[in-house]
Design an enzyme around this catalytic site. Structure first.
Site, mmCIF file in Angstrom:
data_model
loop_
_atom_site.group_PDB
_atom_site.id
_atom_site.type_symbol
_atom_site.label_atom_id
_atom_site.label_comp_id
_atom_site.label_asym_id
_atom_site.label_seq_id
_atom_site.Cartn_x
_atom_site.Cartn_y
_atom_site.Cartn_z
ATOM 1 C CG HIS A 214 -1.875 1.120 1.310
ATOM 2 N ND1 HIS A 214 -3.230 0.983 1.169
ATOM 3 C CD2 HIS A 214 -1.669 2.447 1.545
ATOM 4 C CE1 HIS A 214 -3.818 2.156 1.308
ATOM 5 N NE2 HIS A 214 -2.881 3.070 1.544
ATOM 6 C CD GLU A 215 1.693 3.418 3.573
ATOM 7 O OE1 GLU A 215 1.951 4.567 3.145
ATOM 8 O OE2 GLU A 215 0.581 3.098 4.008
ATOM 9 C CG HIS B 68 0.289 6.193 -0.621
ATOM 10 N ND1 HIS B 68 -0.641 7.082 -1.124
ATOM 11 C CD2 HIS B 68 -0.337 5.519 0.383
ATOM 12 C CE1 HIS B 68 -1.781 6.943 -0.461
ATOM 13 N NE2 HIS B 68 -1.621 6.011 0.459
#
Length: 494
Positions: free
Chosen positions: A453-454, A457
């Site tokens: 998820h990061e 980003h």
């Protein structure tokens, strides 16, 4: 022309001091000789455009040095300012600081820094002046943003409210450099010179609003010092916590060697720290956060009216969906050259995670990427449900397991919904250590999901783009997994 050249010198010294680089270290990194850097800073040699650009890149000044050079160049061919001594004050090397005692007090809106130095004159001549610096950085780790902020909201002499004295007698001063984010001035001893073999208490205080002061305070050892002590004095109702690091011109940052002590009294929380015989050129950086409120009055007002989950995250400083910074690939770090910047970005991420955790329970762990707090750098931190913290610089996924599963995810940048996102059960991530070493780390199950998820980003991707076609996020009010851990029992490949 001379004023522009002096302004360039001031910026160069300012950013070199912030980055903790000696003249020799800067010279090595920009490909010039130490003598060249020394002569530029001493006003004996005009900087070249190539040097200004290289120094701007190495010192990560956010374009400040390039702009300062352009001010010189627009008046014609750069020439050296009036030659001056390489050492700013011949007496500086003969002064000894027997005790430096600093207090930083915060009243909820402004910071007041009060510094006391017991100076001993070890030279054969009287000392008649003393150079001090007042420097601020609202957004450490993001120099472009800080430079822009201070160009629009410069630090002014009126707000500083400077006062100075020597053994209780008021002093006058002469301004040396007046810049948007820092001031340099000579305190003039006048009729009270410091004679050889004598000691004196030099004191000065100044005020800066919290809109211009970042949540950190740094002390640099520029003169031989026997004892240094610092006090941070905050309102106890803000529930402040504090920590610190120390660096030298040659060493990496590390935790303070001596502990910070905390006392609560009269509605105030005071953090005290001291050290004996600190090495010359060492820098000590204390940082803090307030658990009960965001960093600025503006976001604090947002907090009082926040209703939705996304508004609460916006109030604690998380950039929300629609901001362009979330849709582009973050700028990578050049490590270890940018190690100091990387540490500052991580400190900002840690602070942001603490603020987010104060308004929501993260049973599955959590993560934060630098773009989510408005910093265009490739850094992220992940916190596991067990409290372990993982820091990633320049990460990219280089391998995925064929086994996948699908679970709900939330994103702090649009926290009003939860989305069912398919992810691999294991990923291999290539990332860079702070010392510049490349590593590949394997993450599995829930941790793989958090890390992926990061990483997304940092490459300008939100989890919406990962969801299966035709599937939409659900309102957080319909989500029943808040506060629980990841579940893999009975799942394929688990």
């Amino acid at each position: 022309m001379q004023a522009a050249a002096e302004a360039f010198i001031a910026e160069l010294k300012h950013w070199r001091d912030i980055r903790g680089k000696s003249q020799s270290k800067l010279a090595r990194e920009v490909g010039y000789t130490p003598s060249y850097v020394s002569k530029v800073e001493g006003g004996q040699l005009a900087p070249s455009e190539e040097f200004a650009a290289a120094a701007d890149d190495v010192l990560q000044s956010g374009g400040a040095l390039r702009r300062a050079f352009r001010e010189i160049a627009k008046h014609g061919r750069p020439t050296a300012p009036h030659p001056g001594p390489a050492v700013e004050d011949a007496h500086a090397t003969s002064l000894i600081v027997e005790h430096e005692d600093t207090t930083l007090a915060y009243d909820g809106r402004t910071y007041r820094a009060s510094q006391r130095r017991r100076l001993f004159n070890d030279s054969p001549d009287p000392v008649t002046r003393y150079l001090i610096r007042i420097s601020v950085d609202r957004y450490p780790g993001d120099p472009e943003r800080s430079n822009r902020h201070y160009r629009e909201n410069p630090l002014t002499w009126e707000e500083i409210g400077l006062s100075a004295s020597i053994d209780g007698e008021p002093l006058s001063w002469r301004v040396k450099h007046d810049r948007d984010a820092f001031k340099e001035l000579w305190l003039l001893f006048g009729q009270f010179p410091l004679y050889p073999g004598e000691s004196v208490w030099l004191e000065y205080s100044y005020t800066v609003s919290d809109s211009k002061w970042g949540s950190w305070f740094q002390r640099a050892v520029r003169l031989p010092t026997q004892r240094m002590s610092v006090r941070l004095d905050f309102p106890a109702e803000l529930e402040p916590v504090a920590w610190g690091t120390e660096t030298s011109m040659t060493a990496e940052a590390m935790p303070l060697r001596t502990a910070i002590r905390r006392t609560d009294e009269g509605g105030r929380r005071v953090f005290s720290w001291s050290t004996e015989d600190p090495p010359l050129h060492a820098r000590y950086r204390l940082e803090w956060k307030f658990r009960t409120r965001p960093d600025t009055e503006e976001t604090q007002q947002d907090m009082t009216t926040a209703v939705t989950a996304s508004e609460r995250m916006r109030a604690v400083g998380v950039v929300q969906e629609g901001d362009p910074i979330l849709a582009k690939t973050a700028r990578t770090f050049d490590l270890p050259a940018e190690a100091e910047d990387a540490r500052r970005v991580v400190a900002e991420l840690i602070s942001a995670c603490e603020r987010a955790a104060s308004v929501h329970v993260f049973g599955k762990g959590m993560g934060m990427a630098a773009p989510q707090i408005g910093i265009d750098r490739a850094a992220a931190i992940v916190r596991t449900p067990d409290g372990e913290s993982i820091t990633l610089f320049n990460p990219r996924i280089v391998e995925e397991s064929p086994e996948r599963d699908e679970q709900y995810e939330g994103c702090l940048s649009f926290f009003d919904v939860r989305g069912m996102v398919p992810r691999p059960l294991a990923i291999s991530v290539e990332h860079t250590d702070i010392d510049g070493q490349q590593r590949i780390t394997i993450f599995e199950r829930g941790l793989a999901r958090l890390v992926a998820h990061e990483v997304d980003h940092l490459h300008g991707q939100l989890y919406r783009s990962r969801m299966r076609e035709g599937i939409e996020p659900i309102p957080v009010s319909e989500y029943r997994g808040t506060g629980s851990t990841w579940s893999y029992e009975g799942r394929s490949g688990a």
